[in-house]
Design an enzyme around this catalytic site. Structure first.
Site, PDB file in Angstrom:
ATOM      1  N   CYS A 136     -47.939 -10.535 -21.829  1.00 32.11           N
ATOM      2  CA  CYS A 136     -49.060  -9.941 -22.546  1.00 32.11           C
ATOM      3  C   CYS A 136     -50.161  -9.583 -21.561  1.00 32.11           C
ATOM      4  O   CYS A 136     -50.245 -10.148 -20.471  1.00 32.11           O
ATOM      5  CB  CYS A 136     -49.618 -10.937 -23.549  1.00 32.11           C
ATOM      6  SG  CYS A 136     -48.398 -11.567 -24.699  1.00 32.11           S
ATOM      7  N   ARG A 177     -46.013  -3.176 -17.813  1.00 31.05           N
ATOM      8  CA  ARG A 177     -45.498  -4.537 -17.966  1.00 31.05           C
ATOM      9  C   ARG A 177     -44.711  -4.716 -19.267  1.00 31.05           C
ATOM     10  O   ARG A 177     -44.085  -5.757 -19.467  1.00 31.05           O
ATOM     11  CB  ARG A 177     -46.668  -5.522 -17.971  1.00 31.05           C
ATOM     12  CG  ARG A 177     -47.434  -5.540 -16.663  1.00 31.05           C
ATOM     13  CD  ARG A 177     -48.874  -5.954 -16.888  1.00 31.05           C
ATOM     14  NE  ARG A 177     -48.962  -7.251 -17.519  1.00 31.05           N
ATOM     15  CZ  ARG A 177     -49.260  -8.368 -16.878  1.00 31.05           C
ATOM     16  NH1 ARG A 177     -49.503  -8.345 -15.608  1.00 31.05           N
ATOM     17  NH2 ARG A 177     -49.314  -9.509 -17.512  1.00 31.05           N
ATOM     18  N   TRP A 216     -46.737  -9.092 -26.102  1.00 30.14           N
ATOM     19  CA  TRP A 216     -45.271  -9.183 -26.050  1.00 30.14           C
ATOM     20  C   TRP A 216     -44.949 -10.389 -26.907  1.00 30.14           C
ATOM     21  O   TRP A 216     -45.275 -11.518 -26.557  1.00 30.14           O
ATOM     22  CB  TRP A 216     -44.815  -9.369 -24.598  1.00 30.14           C
ATOM     23  CG  TRP A 216     -43.377  -9.720 -24.474  1.00 30.14           C
ATOM     24  CD1 TRP A 216     -42.839 -10.976 -24.454  1.00 30.14           C
ATOM     25  CD2 TRP A 216     -42.273  -8.830 -24.344  1.00 30.14           C
ATOM     26  NE1 TRP A 216     -41.476 -10.911 -24.322  1.00 30.14           N
ATOM     27  CE2 TRP A 216     -41.102  -9.616 -24.254  1.00 30.14           C
ATOM     28  CE3 TRP A 216     -42.164  -7.433 -24.300  1.00 30.14           C
ATOM     29  CZ2 TRP A 216     -39.837  -9.044 -24.119  1.00 30.14           C
ATOM     30  CZ3 TRP A 216     -40.906  -6.885 -24.171  1.00 30.14           C
ATOM     31  CH2 TRP A 216     -39.760  -7.679 -24.080  1.00 30.14           C
ATOM     32  N   ASN A 261     -53.094 -15.050 -23.842  1.00 28.15           N
ATOM     33  CA  ASN A 261     -51.747 -15.073 -23.248  1.00 28.15           C
ATOM     34  C   ASN A 261     -51.347 -16.529 -23.083  1.00 28.15           C
ATOM     35  O   ASN A 261     -52.188 -17.352 -22.729  1.00 28.15           O
ATOM     36  CB  ASN A 261     -51.739 -14.436 -21.857  1.00 28.15           C
ATOM     37  CG  ASN A 261     -51.984 -12.947 -21.910  1.00 28.15           C
ATOM     38  OD1 ASN A 261     -51.978 -12.347 -22.977  1.00 28.15           O
ATOM     39  ND2 ASN A 261     -52.195 -12.354 -20.748  1.00 28.15           N
ATOM     40  N   GLY A 262     -50.061 -16.833 -23.269  1.00 28.94           N
ATOM     41  CA  GLY A 262     -49.612 -18.217 -23.087  1.00 28.94           C
ATOM     42  C   GLY A 262     -49.080 -18.780 -24.388  1.00 28.94           C
ATOM     43  O   GLY A 262     -48.831 -18.026 -25.352  1.00 28.94           O
ATOM     44  N   GLU A 284     -21.757 -14.356 -11.550  1.00 29.06           N
ATOM     45  CA  GLU A 284     -23.048 -13.657 -11.667  1.00 29.06           C
ATOM     46  C   GLU A 284     -23.522 -13.154 -10.299  1.00 29.06           C
ATOM     47  O   GLU A 284     -24.088 -12.059 -10.207  1.00 29.06           O
ATOM     48  CB  GLU A 284     -24.085 -14.591 -12.316  1.00 29.06           C
ATOM     49  CG  GLU A 284     -25.498 -14.039 -12.419  1.00 29.06           C
ATOM     50  CD  GLU A 284     -25.620 -12.720 -13.201  1.00 29.06           C
ATOM     51  OE1 GLU A 284     -24.657 -12.292 -13.849  1.00 29.06           O
ATOM     52  OE2 GLU A 284     -26.700 -12.101 -13.112  1.00 29.06           O
ATOM     53  N   LYS A 324     -24.297  -9.241  -9.754  1.00 28.56           N
ATOM     54  CA  LYS A 324     -25.610  -8.782  -9.278  1.00 28.56           C
ATOM     55  C   LYS A 324     -25.440  -7.899  -8.051  1.00 28.56           C
ATOM     56  O   LYS A 324     -26.063  -6.856  -7.933  1.00 28.56           O
ATOM     57  CB  LYS A 324     -26.458 -10.020  -8.953  1.00 28.56           C
ATOM     58  CG  LYS A 324     -27.899  -9.888  -9.127  1.00 28.56           C
ATOM     59  CD  LYS A 324     -28.432 -10.089 -10.540  1.00 28.56           C
ATOM     60  CE  LYS A 324     -27.773  -9.274 -11.587  1.00 28.56           C
ATOM     61  NZ  LYS A 324     -28.072  -9.458 -12.928  1.00 28.56           N
ATOM     62  N   GLU A 362     -23.995  -4.502  -9.016  1.00 33.33           N
ATOM     63  CA  GLU A 362     -24.937  -3.675  -9.775  1.00 33.33           C
ATOM     64  C   GLU A 362     -25.953  -2.971  -8.889  1.00 33.33           C
ATOM     65  O   GLU A 362     -26.261  -1.805  -9.112  1.00 33.33           O
ATOM     66  CB  GLU A 362     -25.745  -4.561 -10.755  1.00 33.33           C
ATOM     67  CG  GLU A 362     -25.009  -4.980 -11.975  1.00 33.33           C
ATOM     68  CD  GLU A 362     -25.826  -5.940 -12.834  1.00 33.33           C
ATOM     69  OE1 GLU A 362     -25.436  -6.139 -13.974  1.00 33.33           O
ATOM     70  OE2 GLU A 362     -26.848  -6.483 -12.375  1.00 33.33           O
ATOM     71  N   HIS A 419      -4.007 -18.501  -5.552  1.00 30.81           N
ATOM     72  CA  HIS A 419      -3.015 -17.940  -6.470  1.00 30.81           C
ATOM     73  C   HIS A 419      -2.954 -16.415  -6.379  1.00 30.81           C
ATOM     74  O   HIS A 419      -2.497 -15.756  -7.313  1.00 30.81           O
ATOM     75  CB  HIS A 419      -3.317 -18.395  -7.901  1.00 30.81           C
ATOM     76  CG  HIS A 419      -3.241 -19.879  -8.056  1.00 30.81           C
ATOM     77  ND1 HIS A 419      -2.057 -20.581  -8.003  1.00 30.81           N
ATOM     78  CD2 HIS A 419      -4.216 -20.814  -8.197  1.00 30.81           C
ATOM     79  CE1 HIS A 419      -2.294 -21.864  -8.140  1.00 30.81           C
ATOM     80  NE2 HIS A 419      -3.605 -22.042  -8.253  1.00 30.81           N
ATOM     81  N   LYS A 441     -31.036  -0.971 -19.307  1.00 34.19           N
ATOM     82  CA  LYS A 441     -31.631  -2.266 -19.668  1.00 34.19           C
ATOM     83  C   LYS A 441     -31.110  -2.731 -21.018  1.00 34.19           C
ATOM     84  O   LYS A 441     -31.006  -3.922 -21.289  1.00 34.19           O
ATOM     85  CB  LYS A 441     -33.154  -2.108 -19.703  1.00 34.19           C
ATOM     86  CG  LYS A 441     -33.923  -3.402 -19.733  1.00 34.19           C
ATOM     87  CD  LYS A 441     -33.860  -4.119 -18.406  1.00 34.19           C
ATOM     88  CE  LYS A 441     -34.143  -5.593 -18.505  1.00 34.19           C
ATOM     89  NZ  LYS A 441     -33.595  -6.349 -17.375  1.00 34.19           N
TER      90      LYS A 441
END
Ligand code: M6R
Length: 600
Positions: free
Chosen positions: A2, A27, A72, A96-97, A473, A477, A480, A496, A595
């Site tokens: 936020c 943001r 947000w 915010n928070g 992952e 990454k 990508e 194997h 996204k």
């Protein structure tokens, strides 16, 4: 995250507030609003959607003091009522928070006659300040903050009085001539002033057009240093980082802090998962879990399987969402959809399939009010804040944070975890954000190895048990964002078949933290070494043995075996980032990746 702005000066406040909020748009946000003291009363304009939409509704406002916010959503849907500013009589607040004890405070204030209209935790703050207001806003804010548990950056307006305060959430004061500013981030006000004062935790500032007075939490005056900002706008948006991805990797400790806020009390060994919508008895009766997800979220789900099966007696299947519809699920199963966006078409289709089987459903996501959250029986938000880089980083780490809490909670409900084990693991979990900060501050060594191997055609990642999903992952990454061919393998599987591909030109990154399978992992490393592949190990900082078997070691802080993945992945993210950077790749917008993937 936020955004907050505030203005007190001699010019019209509304255009400055709107302009400052627009400078925080990068943001991400889902609603916006401003409040201005206009002659004799405070006027509030807010709505779901874009700042420009709110701007269109503004009449001529001549007032010269006001506050603004981009939200947000974390508590309650993105809509007009939940948008900030929140009002209580003459008091208006942006925040915010997360207020962790807002339910208790809400009960207390409701008992005193206050009426709540929104689903947010922030509204509690507005009423609390109003409750304590006796003619001095700074005094009222101090009294209110003493009652609050949680994190906050706030700007509070009452008549023409303007006050700001922070704890665990950034807030700055901009010093102008005949005007002063409040903002959650420098880009918001850089156009108006380069003289910035950073508010520290538990400090309060009273902002007038001619002066700003700073106080510590005991209301003692504090001297603050004025910083002159030299950055340009573009650098400021990324807070000085070269890319959003790097910024977001560095935001992971904060994101995790938010993920855990109000959900853990490690002293009592309690976990409270708002939104789970299952009683302890219902959890006890769940025989089977199916996790459905795609891409990075699938890798988080795979770690979830290891956690649940290690800590509870529940059998877990993890399915790639686009394949789930061809599998079967039994009606008694709990189906967990993991998705940072909450919009992934494959995951949504699989979820609908699961509902068709009569399964109970739960979503783990970042986006409040997203399509998937509207179709499930329960939702746990990961609270990472907006992620601008297309490659998922902080949302992955926060997904893991939620999966740990969920698995601990299930282990407790099912009587498989003793109270002492839970307390120990929660205490270790709470140390993770600080340990991630230590890894980030050691990034130069990761950069060095990334650059060294950045011309490779193939890179392998290996791990076992809890770190097998992290090998997957790490490889995803790297693919990508650097476009290098990468494979993630369960280390025991190399012999194997895939060992055929290992040569002196195939760097291998091996996650070899101390734990149940350390010795087996060392054996797998030796198999690779026998093929002359260069090996980088990710190992515990206290491990002095591993150097003997590998070419390089990146050390990470020691933690519980099951928690090591959430540290190891940070090394993988930084390795991918610096590899892509060395290859001049467009890191924040890699090719062929979106996204939010809303096609099946
Ligand atoms: O929004 P979701 O988590 O459902 O997205 C799933 C995948 O598209 C996503 O994880 C993708 O793999 C990321 N871009 C990875 O960085």
């Amino acid at each position: 995250m936020c955004g907050i702005v505030g203005y007190n000066g001699r010019r019209k406040a509304a255009p400055i507030l709107i302009d400052s909020l627009k400078r925080l748009e990068y943001r991400g946000y889902d609603s916006a609003g401003i409040a201005v003291f206009n002659e004799s009363a405070i006027e509030v304009y807010k709505d779901k959607g874009k700042i420009a939409d709110v701007e269109k509704t503004l009449p001529e406002i001549t007032g010269t003091v006001g506050i603004g916010h981009t939200r947000w959503a974390t508590h309650g849907k993105p809509n007009k009522v939940n948008a900030h500013p929140h009002v209580s009589g003459n008091v208006v607040v942006v925040h915010n928070g997360i207020i962790e004890n807002y339910e208790q405070l809400k009960d207390k204030l409701t008992g005193s006659g206050y009426i709540f209209v929104s689903e947010t935790d922030t509204e509690v703050l507005a009423h609390l300040v109003n409750y304590y207001y006796k003619g001095d806003l700074t005094d009222a804010v101090f009294s209110a903050l003493k009652d609050i548990k949680g994190s906050y950056a706030i700007a509070v307006l009452c008549g023409s009085e303007l006050v700001a305060a922070r704890k665990d959430s950034p807030l700055i004061i901009g010093i102008g001539s005949d005007e002063n500013f409040i903002a959650s981030d420098i880009p918001a006000i850089l156009k108006y002033t380069r003289k910035i004062i950073y508010l520290d935790d538990l400090e309060v500032a009273t902002v007038t057009p001619d002066s700003v007075s700073f106080f510590d939490f005991n209301k003692q005056p504090v001297e603050k240093k004025i910083n002159n900002i030299e950055w340009d706008m573009e650098a400021a948006e990324k807070s000085g980082y070269e890319h959003f991805m790097l910024k977001e990797i560095h935001e992971q400790p904060k994101a995790l802090h938010e993920t855990f806020a109000g959900r853990i009390s490690e002293l009592e060994g309690n976990i409270s998962l708002d939104g789970l919508n299952l009683t302890e008895t219902q959890v006890k009766g769940i025989p089977r879990i199916s996790i459905i997800a795609c891409g990075t979220s699938f890798n988080a789900g795979l770690l979830g399987k290891y956690l649940f099966e290690h800590l509870t007696d529940v059998h877990v299947d993890v399915e790639i969402a686009s394949e789930f519809r061809y599998a079967h699920s039994s009606p008694g199963s709990l189906v967990i959809a993991i998705t940072q966006s909450g919009e992934t078409a494959d995951t949504l289709a699989a979820l609908r399939e699961a509902k068709g089987f009569g399964c109970r459903t739960l979503a783990i996501t970042n986006v409040v009010g997203s399509t998937i959250t509207r179709e499930v029986d329960g939702v746990i938000y990961i609270r990472s804040g907006p992620e601008i880089g297309v490659a998922a980083t902080k949302t992955f780490v926060s997904q893991l944070g939620v999966l740990y809490l969920l698995a601990f909670y299930f282990g407790k409900c099912k009587g498989k975890l003793s109270s002492d084990s839970i307390k120990r693991m929660l205490a270790s979990l709470k140390r993770i954000p600080a340990q991630i900060t230590r890894i980030n501050s050691n990034k130069e060594i990761i950069r060095k190895y990334a650059e060294k191997f950045s011309a490779s055609n193939d890179i392998f990642f290996i791990g076992r048990t809890f770190n097998y999903p992290i090998a997957l992952e790490g490889a995803l990454k790297l693919k990508e964002i650097s476009y290098i061919h990468a494979e993630g393998y369960a280390a025991g599987e190399l012999k194997h078949g895939p060992l055929a591909l290992i040569t002196k030109n195939t760097p291998v990154i091996a996650i070899a933290t101390k734990g149940l399978i350390y010795d087996k992992m060392v054996n797998n490393i030796k198999e690779v070494k026998a093929r002359e592949a260069p090996i980088i190990a990710i190992a515990d900082e206290k491990d002095t043995e591993i150097e003997k078997y590998v070419d390089a070691v990146i050390k990470i802080p020691a933690t519980e075996d099951i928690l090591s993945p959430i540290l190891a992945i940070v090394v993988m993210q930084l390795f991918s980032y610096y590899t892509a950077r060395a290859r001049n790749c467009p890191i924040d917008q890699p090719r062929n990746l979106a996204k939010s993937v809303t096609v099946e």
